[in-house]
Design a protein around this motif. Structure first.
Motif, PDB file in Angstrom:
ATOM      1  N   ALA A 146    -111.735 -12.139 -11.884  1.00 42.25           N
ATOM      2  CA  ALA A 146    -110.916 -13.350 -11.888  1.00 42.25           C
ATOM      3  C   ALA A 146    -109.472 -13.033 -11.529  1.00 42.25           C
ATOM      4  N   SER A 147    -108.972 -11.927 -12.023  1.00 44.28           N
ATOM      5  CA  SER A 147    -107.587 -11.539 -11.777  1.00 44.28           C
ATOM      6  C   SER A 147    -107.321 -11.272 -10.297  1.00 44.28           C
ATOM      7  N   THR A 148    -108.381 -10.994  -9.531  1.00 45.70           N
ATOM      8  CA  THR A 148    -108.245 -10.711  -8.100  1.00 45.70           C
ATOM      9  C   THR A 148    -108.556 -11.923  -7.228  1.00 45.70           C
ATOM     10  N   ALA A 149    -108.911 -13.051  -7.854  1.00 45.33           N
ATOM     11  CA  ALA A 149    -109.386 -14.221  -7.097  1.00 45.33           C
ATOM     12  C   ALA A 149    -108.224 -15.022  -6.518  1.00 45.33           C
ATOM     13  N   ILE A 150    -107.745 -14.607  -5.358  1.00 42.69           N
ATOM     14  CA  ILE A 150    -106.657 -15.305  -4.678  1.00 42.69           C
ATOM     15  C   ILE A 150    -107.101 -16.737  -4.363  1.00 42.69           C
ATOM     16  N   PRO A 151    -106.328 -17.744  -4.779  1.00 43.31           N
ATOM     17  CA  PRO A 151    -106.720 -19.135  -4.512  1.00 43.31           C
ATOM     18  C   PRO A 151    -106.961 -19.390  -3.024  1.00 43.31           C
ATOM     19  N   LEU A 152    -107.965 -20.179  -2.745  1.00 47.03           N
ATOM     20  CA  LEU A 152    -108.425 -20.532  -1.409  1.00 47.03           C
ATOM     21  C   LEU A 152    -109.236 -19.405  -0.773  1.00 47.03           C
ATOM     22  N   ALA A 153    -108.732 -18.170  -0.860  1.00 47.82           N
ATOM     23  CA  ALA A 153    -109.496 -17.053  -0.301  1.00 47.82           C
ATOM     24  C   ALA A 153    -110.791 -16.850  -1.072  1.00 47.82           C
ATOM     25  N   PHE A 154    -110.726 -16.906  -2.413  1.00 49.84           N
ATOM     26  CA  PHE A 154    -111.895 -16.660  -3.253  1.00 49.84           C
ATOM     27  C   PHE A 154    -112.076 -17.770  -4.290  1.00 49.84           C
ATOM     28  N   SER A 155    -113.289 -17.938  -4.738  1.00 48.79           N
ATOM     29  CA  SER A 155    -113.604 -18.980  -5.714  1.00 48.79           C
ATOM     30  C   SER A 155    -113.041 -18.634  -7.091  1.00 48.79           C
ATOM     31  N   PRO A 156    -112.634 -19.657  -7.882  1.00 49.01           N
ATOM     32  CA  PRO A 156    -112.242 -19.419  -9.273  1.00 49.01           C
ATOM     33  C   PRO A 156    -113.418 -18.846 -10.061  1.00 49.01           C
ATOM     34  N   ILE A 157    -113.101 -18.096 -11.107  1.00 50.15           N
ATOM     35  CA  ILE A 157    -114.112 -17.405 -11.901  1.00 50.15           C
ATOM     36  C   ILE A 157    -114.130 -17.949 -13.331  1.00 50.15           C
ATOM     37  N   ASN A 158    -115.326 -18.182 -13.856  1.00 52.38           N
ATOM     38  CA  ASN A 158    -115.484 -18.538 -15.260  1.00 52.38           C
ATOM     39  C   ASN A 158    -115.738 -17.259 -16.046  1.00 52.38           C
ATOM     40  N   ILE A 159    -114.796 -16.909 -16.916  1.00 53.88           N
ATOM     41  CA  ILE A 159    -114.920 -15.679 -17.701  1.00 53.88           C
ATOM     42  C   ILE A 159    -115.713 -15.930 -18.976  1.00 53.88           C
ATOM     43  N   SER A 160    -115.365 -17.001 -19.668  1.00 53.95           N
ATOM     44  CA  SER A 160    -116.033 -17.382 -20.908  1.00 53.95           C
ATOM     45  C   SER A 160    -115.790 -18.868 -21.139  1.00 53.95           C
ATOM     46  N   ASP A 161    -116.335 -19.404 -22.225  1.00 55.70           N
ATOM     47  CA  ASP A 161    -116.212 -20.842 -22.482  1.00 55.70           C
ATOM     48  C   ASP A 161    -114.762 -21.293 -22.611  1.00 55.70           C
TER      49      ASP A 161
END
Length: 280
Positions: A146-161
């Protein structure tokens, strides 16, 4: 307490690896606390688990961008913006190769047993805040992704609830200096991936991703400066402990954020080693 703070920067993280080579193998330094965002979170996790040589080999074994991300097929055909919208895609690229690298090389048990503290920064699209995720979090690997997920380039990440739709920590805090200070560090080594002054470009920014990445570079540059000013102001207060701050950053741009080319990465690693040697 000695801390290591690693900024974001994508492929520019090769500079950090070179600098770390000098700090760890030449200066024999170790760190009690490691705070990282984006590529700094990935590099930092492997330092926390005492696997610098493995980290170095991971970077040296990158043969192309496909080792870290792949274009979605609509974008390969050149109709990505239209097709992506029709199919509901939320990113230009697929970062499954990077996820596979994280799954393969990050060992949470080794990090915990090392006794070092690790903090990974990621930003929530829900509340707009940066969240500091510790080494003990059950989904640490997803937090690093998630920390590497550049907006638009990569999808957002769900880490936990309670940590949903997370993106690159560099959106809010590209250099987590305050985190290191708040956790008690009095000696901090900061490795930035970009120079203080942005390189002027003559590029025609017509591509949406190029616009986003250039905008992030501009925002990142300002956050760099603010973070350093904050630390210097902290040191000027008589009621606060003095922070021994050492900053290692390139004097010129290392590469573009998504430029994962072997010769470029090796040159960046060499630059990082030489710059660390010069600074220290």
């Amino acid at each position: 307490m000695r801390a290591l703070v690693l900024s974001g920067g994508g492929a520019k993280g090769c500079f950090q690896v070179g600098a770390l080579d000098y700090l760890i193998n030449t200066k024999n330094l170790s760190f009690d606390l490691i705070c990282g965002v984006s590529v700094g979170a990935l590099n930092g996790a492997m330092i926390a688990q005492s696997d610098f040589e493995l980290l170095k080999q991971v970077w040296l074994n990158i043969t192309s961008a496909r080792d870290t991300y792949r274009k979605r097929w609509g974008f390969i055909l050149g109709i990505g913006h239209i097709l992506g919208a029709l199919l509901g895609k939320d990113s230009l690229y697929d970062n499954t190769p990077l996820k596979n690298l994280i799954d393969r090389y990050i060992d949470q048990a080794k990090i915990i047993s090392s006794g070092r503290r690790l903090r990974v920064g990621a930003v929530s699209l829900y509340d707009g805040a940066i969240h500091s995720i510790p080494e003990s979090h059950p989904n640490l690997k997803m937090a690093i992704l998630a920390s590497t997920a550049i907006p638009l380039a990569f999808s957002p990440i769900n880490i936990s609830d309670d940590l949903m739709s997370m993106v690159d920590g560099g959106v809010r805090d590209v250099t987590p200096l305050k985190e290191a200070i708040d956790l008690g560090a009095d000696e901090i080594y900061v490795i930035l991936c970009s120079p203080s002054e942005l390189k002027k470009t003559k590029r025609d920014y017509a591509n949406s991703l190029e616009i986003v990445l250039r905008t992030l570079d501009i925002l990142t540059n300002e956050i760099y400066r603010n973070d350093i000013r904050t630390c210097l102001r902290y040191n000027s207060r008589p009621d606060k402990r003095t922070i021994d701050l050492k900053i290692i950053q390139p004097q010129v741009e290392v590469c573009d954020t998504l430029e994962f080319k072997p010769d470029v990465l090796r040159a960046g690693m060499k630059m990082g080693y030489q710059r660390a040697q010069s600074v220290l």
